[in-house]
Design a protein around this motif. Structure first.
Motif, PDB file in Angstrom:
ATOM      1  N   PRO A  62       4.171   0.268  -0.152  1.00  7.60           N
ATOM      2  CA  PRO A  62       5.265   1.185   0.296  1.00  7.60           C
ATOM      3  C   PRO A  62       5.209   1.531   1.644  1.00  7.60           C
ATOM      4  O   PRO A  62       4.029   1.607   2.341  1.00  7.60           O
ATOM      5  CB  PRO A  62       5.155   2.399  -0.723  1.00  7.60           C
ATOM      6  CG  PRO A  62       4.409   2.194  -1.761  1.00  7.60           C
ATOM      7  CD  PRO A  62       3.581   1.023  -1.352  1.00  7.60           C
ATOM      8  N   GLU A 172      10.955   3.263  -0.783  1.00 12.72           N
ATOM      9  CA  GLU A 172      11.307   3.856  -2.194  1.00 12.72           C
ATOM     10  C   GLU A 172      11.746   5.189  -2.065  1.00 12.72           C
ATOM     11  O   GLU A 172      11.417   6.197  -1.921  1.00 12.72           O
ATOM     12  CB  GLU A 172       9.929   3.878  -3.002  1.00 12.72           C
ATOM     13  CG  GLU A 172       9.398   2.679  -3.464  1.00 12.72           C
ATOM     14  CD  GLU A 172       8.040   3.182  -4.206  1.00 12.72           C
ATOM     15  OE1 GLU A 172       8.114   2.813  -5.317  1.00 12.72           O
ATOM     16  OE2 GLU A 172       7.115   3.417  -3.404  1.00 12.72           O
ATOM     17  N   GLY A 179      13.689   0.446  -5.191  1.00 11.66           N
ATOM     18  CA  GLY A 179      13.664   0.392  -3.815  1.00 11.66           C
ATOM     19  C   GLY A 179      14.281  -0.595  -3.056  1.00 11.66           C
ATOM     20  O   GLY A 179      15.044  -1.449  -3.856  1.00 11.66           O
TER      21      GLY A 179
END
Length: 337
Positions: A62, A172, A179
């Motif tokens: 992420p 996300e 995402g």
């Protein structure tokens, strides 16, 4: 550079982008950004999980560029390993082509830089890629995109001309079940005055200073025999390219570049690009602790043995996860001409 990434830093999703959990199954991983821009990871056969590793599944860390989509699966029964490969987000940009609008010689871009970036990316990725709405304060004026180039090359050339670089992150959002990849234009960071890697301590530096490059390019274009278009290009002392010889005699290194049917103007334009790729260069690769660099950032590398300094942008990052659980990022630096 040791970055402290563990195997379980990567997350998997199904082809629709819905999370399947952390990838603790990874035994080894090699992810390239900036060159081949692809990845390869291996797992034990007994760890196979179709929900996590099927074609079209995404893997990512992420808020970073590390990630991509699986498009290649190889099972090795003798080693009881499964090799999983795919393109990174940056790599996906390499497989889209920018064409001129119908009836026009070139695509011409105007507007705020991120807005123009959005025009280039468009809806080519079915909603997977989004361009940040941030106003860069930079206005693009009549930028001419080269004909039939990859989307990545078009974006890179545009941003470089406006002293910016491409930032890619997998985002996300809290309010979505899936995402997306966010791309944006951000300022180039120049660390060369703050950071100079010299191979001390745990830093590993490889510097190459190549001085056997071509310095005289004879460019051959349209026409036949005595009517053939010929342009001579010469590397100057400072590395620029001109029409007057600087290196002569034993120092002259010549080569021929053929571009059939090119007129003098086109021949000179493409000949200069060709000569830039053939002339002298310096390269530097660095593995170092305590740094977080992105492609396009400037740093310096120094080799005390040969007294060679290289200041150039980062052009490649390679993330490696070993079976021992250790992770490293190697940076490769473009060399001075």
């Amino acid at each position: 550079m040791r970055v402290g990434l563990a195997n379980h830093s990567f997350i998997s999703t199904n082809p629709n982008g819905q999370e399947n959990g952390y990838l603790k199954e990874i035994r080894e991983l090699d992810m390239d950004l900036g060159d081949t821009s692809d990845f390869e990871l291996s797992i034990n056969s007994k760890s196979w999980d179709a929900e996590k590793f099927s074609y079209g599944c995404r893997i990512f860390i992420p808020d970073t560029e590390y990630g991509g989509i699986i498009d290649d699966i190889e099972s090795n029964t003798s080693k009881k390993r499964i090799i999983i490969r795919g393109k990174t987000w940056r790599g996906m940009l390499m497989y889209k082509i920018v064409e001129p609008p119908e009836g026009q010689d070139h695509l011409i871009l105007n507007g705020e830089l991120n807005q123009v970036l959005g025009d280039l990316v468009g809806d080519r990725f079915d909603g997977l890629f989004f361009v940040a709405k941030t106003d860069t304060g930079i206005t693009v004026k009549n930028w001419e995109v080269s004909r039939y180039v990859t989307l990545l090359d078009a974006v890179t050339a545009l941003l470089s001309a406006y002293k910016s670089r491409l930032q890619i992150q997998y985002i996300e959002p809290e309010n979505l079940d899936y995402g997306y990849v966010e791309v944006s234009a951000v300022p180039i960071r120049d660390y060369s005055d703050e950071i100079e890697y010299s191979g001390e301590g745990e830093v590993r530096v490889t510097v190459r200073d190549y001085r056997g490059g071509v310095n005289h390019l004879v460019c051959i274009g349209e026409g036949e025999n005595i009517e053939r278009t010929v342009v001579h290009l010469y590397v100057q002392k400072d590395g620029t390219i001109g029409k007057t010889p600087y290196y002569v005699g034993k120092d002259e290194i010549s080569s021929v570049y053929n571009y059939t049917n090119a007129d003098a103007e086109t021949l000179e334009e493409y000949g200069m690009k060709r000569l830039e790729s053939l002339q002298n260069y310096k390269t530097c690769s660095i593995t170092v602790n305590d740094a977080d660099l992105d492609i396009g950032d400037f740093v310096s590398g120094y080799d005390a043995v040969t007294d060679t300094t290289v200041k150039k942008p980062v052009i490649q990052k390679i993330l490696k996860v070993k079976s021992s659980g250790t992770s490293t990022v190697e940076y490769k630096i473009e060399g001075d001409d």
